[in-house]
Design a protein around this motif. Structure first.
Motif, PDB file in Angstrom:
ATOM      1  N   ALA A  33      30.735 -65.751  55.960  1.00  0.00           N
ATOM      2  CA  ALA A  33      29.350 -66.238  55.937  1.00  0.00           C
ATOM      3  C   ALA A  33      28.358 -65.194  55.435  1.00  0.00           C
ATOM      4  O   ALA A  33      27.352 -65.527  54.809  1.00  0.00           O
ATOM      5  CB  ALA A  33      28.944 -66.708  57.323  1.00  0.00           C
ATOM      6  N   HIS A  62      34.946 -56.941  64.410  1.00  0.00           N
ATOM      7  CA  HIS A  62      33.700 -57.397  63.762  1.00  0.00           C
ATOM      8  C   HIS A  62      33.474 -58.866  64.138  1.00  0.00           C
ATOM      9  O   HIS A  62      34.104 -59.765  63.589  1.00  0.00           O
ATOM     10  CB  HIS A  62      33.834 -57.248  62.248  1.00  0.00           C
ATOM     11  N   ARG A  63      32.577 -59.084  65.075  1.00  0.00           N
ATOM     12  CA  ARG A  63      32.382 -60.444  65.581  1.00  0.00           C
ATOM     13  C   ARG A  63      31.244 -61.161  64.864  1.00  0.00           C
ATOM     14  O   ARG A  63      30.397 -60.539  64.268  1.00  0.00           O
ATOM     15  CB  ARG A  63      32.113 -60.403  67.085  1.00  0.00           C
ATOM     16  N   GLY A  64      31.260 -62.482  64.964  1.00  0.00           N
ATOM     17  CA  GLY A  64      30.162 -63.291  64.449  1.00  0.00           C
ATOM     18  C   GLY A  64      30.407 -63.885  63.086  1.00  0.00           C
ATOM     19  O   GLY A  64      29.577 -64.622  62.578  1.00  0.00           O
ATOM     20  N   LEU A  65      31.543 -63.560  62.475  1.00  0.00           N
ATOM     21  CA  LEU A  65      31.840 -64.085  61.139  1.00  0.00           C
ATOM     22  C   LEU A  65      33.113 -64.924  61.140  1.00  0.00           C
ATOM     23  O   LEU A  65      33.653 -65.228  60.090  1.00  0.00           O
ATOM     24  CB  LEU A  65      31.979 -62.931  60.128  1.00  0.00           C
ATOM     25  N   ARG A  66      33.594 -65.262  62.300  1.00  0.00           N
ATOM     26  CA  ARG A  66      34.831 -66.033  62.449  1.00  0.00           C
ATOM     27  C   ARG A  66      36.045 -65.316  61.847  1.00  0.00           C
ATOM     28  O   ARG A  66      36.999 -65.950  61.391  1.00  0.00           O
ATOM     29  CB  ARG A  66      34.671 -67.441  61.844  1.00  0.00           C
TER      30      ARG A  66
END
Lengths: 393, 224
Positions: B28, B117-121
Motif C-alpha cells: 500500500a 514492519h506492521r501496517g502494510l499486510r
C-alpha cells in the motif's frame, strides 16, 4: 443561554490496547483533567460507549469510571447513541451546563472492540440496524456503505481514484497524529493503480475496497467542559467555545427514505448547528467528518454545504480538503486512519477541533489560523446525526 | 575430527530444498516487498532481527519470536530436516519472515510468520508466499498449521477457512491443528496470493544483503 467552553482535552492512542475498558477511559479522562489543570471539581460525568455490554460484558460503566478515578460524588450517566454516542455525550454535557445544573462536566468516550474478531465487531455494530428488515438479511454497516457507494458512483461519477485519493490523505494525516491507529502511509501506486492492487487493496463491499474502510480500534477521548462564566477557574488554556450543536434523526430503515443518497439528518443537524452558531459553511475553517467509510466523507461534505451535490469529487481533484486546502477535512486522519472506537469517536473529533483551534496540532497537519471547526458524528446509517461547531475565542 | 564425527551424527540428512523464485509485491505504501528464500549466510541477521521481539508480550510476539528464533537457529546449525525460510524486505530492511519444513513429499509443516514492519499486510503476503511455496514449488497437497496469536488465527484460520483437524499432532505442540488443502489453496489463491516474477534486477539487488531494522514499532523507543 449560558455559554459553554472546552478547557481540557485528553486522548489515548487508538489501536489495540491491552487494558480493560474503564482503564482506557480513565487514561483519557485523567489526561483531560490534567490538561484543564484540575484534579477534582467535576460536577457531572457523561460517558459515551456503545459496546460495553455486548463486547466487554460490562454495564454501569459511568459509575465504574467515576469510582476508578475518584470523582465521587459527581453525577454520572452512560450515553449510548450508536456511533454518535460521543457527540451526544458532549451535547448532554453542554445541556447540563447551559441549564445551570452543572458548572464543570467531564465527557469521556471509549470503546474496546479488538477484544473480539473483526467479524464479531462488525456484527456488534450491525445490531444498530433494524433487526428484522435489515440485520436478518445480512445488512451490516459495510454492506450499507457498499450499496450507498454504488448508488453515489452511478449518479455522480465518483471513481475509485477519488476514494483512493482520500485514503492517501487520511493515512498521511494519521501518520502525523500520535494518537492514530494507522501509522503507515498509503500511495496511489500501492492501493489504486499498483500491479497487485486486487490483493493489497481487495474489494470488501463492492465498489468499496479495503482502504476505503476504517479499522476496528480500541481507545478513548475526553473533554472537560465548563460554563464560560466560571472559566476563570481554568487558567491553562483559553476556552474553546461550543458555538453550535445540531442533531437530527431519519428513518431507522434506510429503504424507507425517498432517496438513499439524501442524508437528511446530516444536512439538518449541520443546518441547526450553523443556525445556533450564527454562521454558515463558508465560515468553517476545518471539519472532522464521520468517515467510517470514505464514501461518507464525500457525501457528508456535500450535505453540510461545503460543496454542491456531486461536486465533492472535483474538490478532491483540486486538493481542497487537504490540510492546506480551502476546507481541510479530517486533519486527524479521520475514522478511516485515526481509528474508530465507536463510543470514543465523537469525543475524539471534538478533541481534534480543540487541538486545531488552539494551534496545537502537529507540524504538517495544523490548519492555518482556524476560527471555526465543525464535527459531524454519524449514528446508525445516518439515522441519528450530531453536528457540533467550536469557535476560537 | 572426533567433533566432526559427532556433528555428523547430530545432523539430519541434508537435502537441498527446491528453490523459491523471488517475487515482489507493491504494498500500500507503494514500496516493493521483495520475498526471497533465505540463504545460509542470511541467518545471523535473521536471528538478530528476531531476537528483540522475544520479550514483547503484546500480540504474542514473545512466543512467536522465541520459537522462530529456535527454529531459525535449528535450521542454521543443521538440526532440522528439510527446513526452509522466506524473508521479505522493504528497501532491503527485514520486514517479515516465515518458515516451515517438509514432512514428506506431500505434506508440509508451517512453523511461524513474524512481521516486524506492521501496517502494510506484509505478514499476510508472506504467509501466502509460504503456502505458495508448499503448494507450487514443493508440490505438496496439505500444509499443517497452528496459530499461536490472535492475529494469526484471524489471518490464517478465518481468512483461508482452514480445515480443522484437531486430531492431527502439529510439531509446535498441542494447539488445535488446521490444514490448508490444495482445494482451499486453489480457491483462495486469486484473492490472497500476489507477486510479480521475475524481480527486476535493481529491485532484487536491494534484498541481497539483509539490513536489520533500526526501529521496532512493537518496542517503543527501541534504537539499534
Amino acid at each position: 443561554m449560558r455559554q459553554v467552553g472546552i478547557v481540557g482535552i485528553g486522548h489515548t492512542k487508538f489501536g489495540r490496547m491491552d487494558f480493560d475498558l474503564v482503564d482506557i477511559m480513565s487514561w483519557a479522562a485523567l489526561e483531560a483533567m490534567k490538561d484543564a489543570g484540575i484534579t477534582d471539581g467535576i460536577d457531572q460525568v457523561f460517558v459515551a460507549n456503545m459496546g460495553g455490554s455486548a463486547i466487554n460484558h460490562q454495564t454501569g460503566i459511568a459509575s465504574s469510571l467515576v469510582s476508578r478515578i475518584f470523582l465521587e460524588p459527581a453525577m454520572a450517566e452512560l450515553i449510548e447513541n450508536g456511533p454518535a454516542s460521543g457527540s451526544s455525550a458532549v451535547k448532554c454535557g453542554y445541556m447540563a451546563i447551559a441549564s445551570g445544573m452543572a458548572d464543570v462536566v467531564l465527557v469521556v468516550g471509549g470503546e474496546r472492540m479488538r477484544e473480539v474478531t473483526g467479524w464479531k465487531a462488525t456484527d456488534f455494530v450491525a445490531t444498530l440496524s433494524h433487526p428484522d428488515a435489515e440485520y436478518a438479511y445480512g445488512l451490516t454497516l459495510p454492506a450499507f456503505a457498499g450499496i450507498f457507494a454504488r448508488a453515489y458512483v452511478e449518479r455522480y461519477g465518483l471513481t475509485e481514484k477519488h476514494l483512493a485519493t482520500l485514503a492517501v490523505k487520511a493515512h498521511r494525516n494519521a501518520s502525523l497524529n500520535p494518537f492514530a491507529h494507522i501509522e503507515e502511509s498509503a500511495t496511489l501506486s500501492g492501493i489504486w493503480d499498483g500491479p497487485h492492487r486486487d490483493v493489497v487493496n481487495p474489494i470488501m463491499a463492492d465498489p468499496l475496497r479495503l482502504y476505503d474502510f476504517c479499522p476496528v480500534s480500541d481507545g478513548a477521548a475526553a473533554v472537560v467542559l465548563c460554563g464560560l462564566d466560571v472559566a476563570s477557574r481554568f487558567t491553562k488554556h483559553v476556552p474553546v467555545r461550543i458555538a453550535g450543536i445540531g442533531q437530527a434523526t431519519d428513518t431507522h430503515c434506510v429503504h424507507n427514505r425517498a432517496d438513499m443518497l439524501d442524508l437528511k439528518a446530516v444536512r439538518m443537524a449541520a443546518e441547526r448547528a450553523y443556525a445556533m452558531a450564527g454562521i454558515g459553511p463558508k465560515e468553517i475553517s476545518l471539519a472532522e467528518l464521520h468517515d467510517a467509510f470514505l464514501i461518507l466523507e464525500v457525501a457528508e461534505s456535500e450535505e453540510v454545504g461545503f460543496f454542491e451535490r456531486g461536486q465533492a469529487k472535483a474538490a478532491i481533484e483540486r486538493g481542497e480538503t487537504e490540510v492546506t486546502g480551502r476546507i481541510p477535512i479530517n486533519t486527524s486522519g479521520g475514522l478511516k486512519a485515526k481509528g474508530h472506537p465507536v463510543g470514543a469517536t465523537g469525543v475524539s473529533q471534538i478533541h481534534e477541533l480543540v487541538k486545531q483551534l488552539r494551534g496545537q496540532a502537529e507540524a504538517g497537519r495544523q490548519v492555518a489560523e482556524p476560527k471555526f471547526g465543525l464535527a459531524v458524528n454519524f449514528g446508525g446509517f445516518g439515522n441519528n446525526v450530531v453536528a457540533t461547531i467550536l469557535a476560537k475565542e | 575430527m572426533i567433533l566432526d564425527e559427532l556433528e555428523k551424527r547430530l545432523r539430519p540428512p541434508e537435502r537441498p530444498m527446491p528453490p523459491y523464485p523471488p517475487k515482489y509485491i507493491v504494498v500500500a505504501s507503494g514500496q516493493p516487498l521483495v520475498i526471497r528464500q533465505a540463504r545460509h549466510d542470511d541467518f545471523p541477521a535473521l536471528l538478530e532481527a528476531v531476537e528483540p521481539l522475544a520479550r514483547v508480550r503484546k500480540d504474542f510476539y514473545d512466543i512467536v519470536a522465541s520459537r522462530m528464533y529456535a527454529e531459525l537457529l535449528g535450521q542454521y546449525i543443521h538440526r532440522v530436516v528439510d527446513p526452509y525460510c522466506l524473508v521479505g524486505t522493504i528497501d532491503g530492511v527485514i520486514a517479515s519472515i516465515v518458515n516451515g519444513r517438509m514432512i514428506d513429499e506431500k505434506r508440509g509443516m508451517s512453523y511461524h510468520t513474524l512481521t516486524i514492519h506492521r501496517g502494510l499486510r506484509c505478514g499476510a503476503h508472506m504467509f501466502a508466499a509460504k503456502m505458495e511455496y508448499h503448494m507450487e514449488y514443493l508440490g505438496q497437497d496439505e500444509v499443517f498449521i497452528v496459530a499461536e496469536s490472535f492475529i494469526g488465527f484471524k489471518r490464517w484460520m478465518i481468512e483461508y477457512q482452514l480445515e480443522s483437524r484437531p486430531e492431527l499432532q502439529h510439531e509446535l505442540g498441542g494447539a488445535p491443528s488446521y490444514v490448508l488443502t490444495r482445494a482451499l489453496y486453489d480457491m483462495y489463491k486469486p484473492r490472497l496470493v500476489a507477486g510479480t516474477r521475475p524481480v527486476p534486477p535493481e529491485i532484487l539487488a536491494t534484498a541481497d544483503e539483509l539490513i536489520l531494522p533500526d526501529e521496532y514499532p512493537q518496542i517503543p523507543g527501541y534504537k539499534r
